[in-house]
Scaffold this active site. Structure first.
Site, PDB file in Angstrom:
ATOM      1  NE  ARG A  83      -4.240   1.625   0.611  1.00  0.00           N
ATOM      2  CZ  ARG A  83      -5.059   2.131  -0.290  1.00  0.00           C
ATOM      3  NH1 ARG A  83      -4.790   2.012  -1.579  1.00  0.00           N
ATOM      4  NH2 ARG A  83      -6.172   2.740   0.070  1.00  0.00           N
ATOM      5  CB  THR A 133      -9.076  -1.131  -8.017  1.00  0.00           C
ATOM      6  OG1 THR A 133      -9.138   0.063  -7.239  1.00  0.00           O
ATOM      7  CG2 THR A 133      -8.298  -2.187  -7.268  1.00  0.00           C
ATOM      8  CB  THR A 162      -5.952   0.517  -6.768  1.00  0.00           C
ATOM      9  OG1 THR A 162      -6.875   1.510  -7.203  1.00  0.00           O
ATOM     10  CG2 THR A 162      -5.394   0.894  -5.409  1.00  0.00           C
ATOM     11  CB  VAL A 163      -3.636   4.612  -9.756  1.00  0.00           C
ATOM     12  CG1 VAL A 163      -2.290   4.023 -10.153  1.00  0.00           C
ATOM     13  CG2 VAL A 163      -4.666   4.438 -10.872  1.00  0.00           C
ATOM     14  CG  ASP A 171      -8.715   5.210  -0.475  1.00  0.00           C
ATOM     15  OD1 ASP A 171      -9.796   5.732  -0.822  1.00  0.00           O
ATOM     16  OD2 ASP A 171      -8.261   4.189  -1.016  1.00  0.00           O
ATOM     17  CB  SER A 186      -6.988  -0.504   1.028  1.00  0.00           C
ATOM     18  OG  SER A 186      -7.365  -1.106  -0.195  1.00  0.00           O
ATOM     19  N   GLY A 245     -13.389  -1.964  -7.485  1.00  0.00           N
ATOM     20  CA  GLY A 245     -14.716  -1.428  -7.243  1.00  0.00           C
ATOM     21  C   GLY A 245     -14.836  -0.496  -6.058  1.00  0.00           C
ATOM     22  N   GLY A 246     -13.716   0.073  -5.559  1.00  0.00           N
ATOM     23  CA  GLY A 246     -13.817   0.981  -4.428  1.00  0.00           C
ATOM     24  C   GLY A 246     -14.410   0.279  -3.221  1.00  0.00           C
TER      25      GLY A 246
END
Length: 573
Positions: free
Chosen positions: A92, A365, A383-384, A407, A436, A456-457
């Site tokens: 992360r 993601t 992800t970015v 986030d 996350s 998908g967040g």
């Protein structure tokens, strides 16, 4: 820790069906066919699942800039078949020292969403390149340069742009074209990309070559680090050479719990997904979901989601910085207490669940799943953050930086881009990892082993939940990847769903129970409108009883691919 003993299945005649000790070959499922090809190529060249994970992850970083990249981070859940060990590799992003909460407020004290989502202040220190080095040195069989070769080739020679890329660019174009380095990459021919255009990234190829040749120092020190820092500072950011060089991957113990004969192995903090999955599945475990009416089944699942996301808001953050009551939150007794608060036929309004901590001691993601012929497996989610991350590419690097700072709980109680809130546990601090939703997971039963995950967040967690419920119901890999989806996250107090998830009768029953629904407006009268599809689930399944492999790739994604290659095409040991 739950231990499952592998035993043969009982056949109809009372005899035992022997279970395979090793898969018949390898399976790779990813969000782009070039990444799937890269993973299978590395396996053919003598690599294992961990080498293949580097190849798939790096290639996705090239061909899916809309979703991930080496300017971002990720989580890798690994199973080493030779030792039986599972490990969670945390790559992360981390907060730069200068990124204090005050930096994200306007002059009048309001939250500055543009700064949180776009440009240099939105970006955390990337973790994905360090993960490649870590996987190669600790778990792989091949040199890092060999595993990175497919990604370098894809960056240098190019690939055809596709619909999700070009549509995403149009949505983010105004931000991306603020920055000279980004314009140079995405407007190289003087206009935005169109479907089918050959997209080459020579600067990114050179950055990957430095990483391949020099390892950690090839990204976090030297020329690449200098170019990254210069590019960030040119746009007003404040990265330093010391914090780049100080980045480290963390290995963590996965979360494990039992669900109806399965061992679920999943992501620990700073992912919120594993704890949420443990709560939701253990709340649901006593119910025979398959025997319930669709509305009742959905109601109970929604209520489990509501409670898990409420706890996510208050308790979860980077475990290196905050005390998380993980043992309690993942216990069966705690889940039983949550279950007891669910009315069997009425929705619980979210504002009736405490808004204070109780005293306790889509297309963004990407994911890939791999099983190799020795039984090693990898679930990787990277992800970015939002579409094309921060939109900023420091000139000369080809590296599209993330916007993961959003986030964090940059302003306590203020929802982020995905509508989820946080408080002190997820406040930024120098070197801290933001919370996350990425939830790479394994499901293990004596006769079946599955690897799954999705982008998908905040919806990642509930999509993985529904995938697990699908496998438990006996579905195959492709059926699980195609399942329709619904979601609730405590706040806002609304159920969103994909097209085709609820028929009119089920939707009416849920509304009668008190649920507010956010449905596609042309499907169920009264829906407020929602994205018609979400996520990009990638999964592989090993059926040990008949020793077969399956791959499932999400039909919502036009360029994904899941492929199985039998042992004859993989190297013999």
């Amino acid at each position: 820790m739950l231990c499952l003993f592998v035993t043969p299945l009982a056949a109809a005649d009372g005899n035992r069906v022997p279970l395979a000790e090793r898969p018949p070959g390898a399976a790779v499922a990813s969000a782009h066919s070039l990444a799937t090809d890269a993973g299978l190529r590395i396996l053919r060249e003598g690599g294992n699942a961990f080498d293949a994970a580097i190849a798939v992850s790096a290639t996705l970083s090239v061909v899916e800039p809309i979703s991930s990249g080496i300017g971002g981070g990720g989580f890798f859940l690994l199973h080493d078949a030779s030792t039986g060990r599972d490990v969670f590799v945390d790559a992360r992003e981390t907060a730069p020292a200068a990124a204090t909460p005050e930096r994200y407020l306007t002059a009048d004290g309001e939250f500055d969403r543009d700064r949180a989502e776009n440009g240099p202040w939105a970006a955390g220190i990337p973790g994905l390149p360090a993960a490649f080095v870590h996987l190669a040195e600790r778990y792989g069989k091949l040199p890092l340069a060999q595993s990175l070769a497919p990604a370098i080739h894809a960056a240098r020679e190019g690939f055809p742009a596709y619909g999700r890329m070009t549509r995403g660019y149009e949505r983010r174009r105004a931000v991306m074209e603020r920055y000279p380095g980004t314009r140079e990459v995405f407007l190289a021919n003087g206009r935005p990309l169109r479907d089918g255009d050959l997209f080459r990234q020579p600067d990114l190829a050179r950055t990957l070559e430095r990483l391949a040749a020099q390892g950690f120092d090839g990204f976090y020190r030297g020329d690449t680090a200098r170019l990254l820092i210069e590019g960030v500072r040119a746009e007003g950011g404040e990265w330093t050479a010391d914090e780049l060089a100080a980045y480290r991957v963390a290995e963590r113990e996965p979360i494990r719990f039992g669900y109806r004969g399965w061992e679920i192995v999943t992501a620990p903090p700073p992912s919120s997904g594993g704890i949420a999955l443990a709560q939701m599945l253990q709340i649901l475990a006593p119910f025979e979901l398959a025997d319930l009416e669709p509305a009742t089944r959905a109601h109970l699942t929604i209520e489990s989601m509501r409670r898990a996301f409420r706890d996510r808001t208050f308790y979860l953050g980077d475990p290196d910085f905050v005390e998380i009551p993980q043992r309690l939150l993942t216990s069966r007794d705690y889940a039983a207490g949550l279950r007891a608060t669910i009315h069997p036929a009425r929705a619980t309004p979210s504002d009736l669940l405490s808004g204070e901590p109780t005293p306790l001691e889509d297309e963004e993601t990407t994911h890939f799943s791999i099983i190799d012929a020795d039984g090693n497996r990898v679930a990787g989610t990277q992800t970015v953050n939002l579409l094309y991350g921060s939109g900023l590419i420091p000139p000369g690097t080809g590296v599209l930086l993330n916007n993961e700072m959003d986030d964090f709980a940059l302003k306590p109680g203020t929802p982020n881009a995905f509508g989820v809130m946080g408080f002190d546990a997820n406040a930024p601090a120098p070197g801290k990892r933001m919370l996350s939703s990425m939830t790479p997971s394994f499901m293990v039963r004596p006769d079946r082993v599955a690897v799954l995950g999705t982008p998908g967040g905040s919806r990642i967690i509930t999509m993985v939940l529904l995938g697990i419920l699908g496998y438990d119901a006996g579905l195959g890999a492709q059926e699980v990847a195609a399942l329709p989806r619904f979601h609730h996250q405590w706040m806002p107090d609304v159920v969103s769903a994909e097209r085709g998830m609820f028929d009119a009768a089920t939707a009416a029953s849920l509304r009668a129970m008190g649920h507010e629904l956010n449905l596609p407006p042309d499907e169920v009268e009264g829906g407020r409108g929602s994205s018609h599809v979400w996520g990009n689930l990638q999964t592989v399944l090993w059926n040990r009883a008949d020793n077969t492999l399956e791959g499932g790739t999400d039909p919502r994604n036009e360029v994904g691919e899941a492929r199985v290659e039998l042992r004859a095409t993989t190297p013999a040991r």
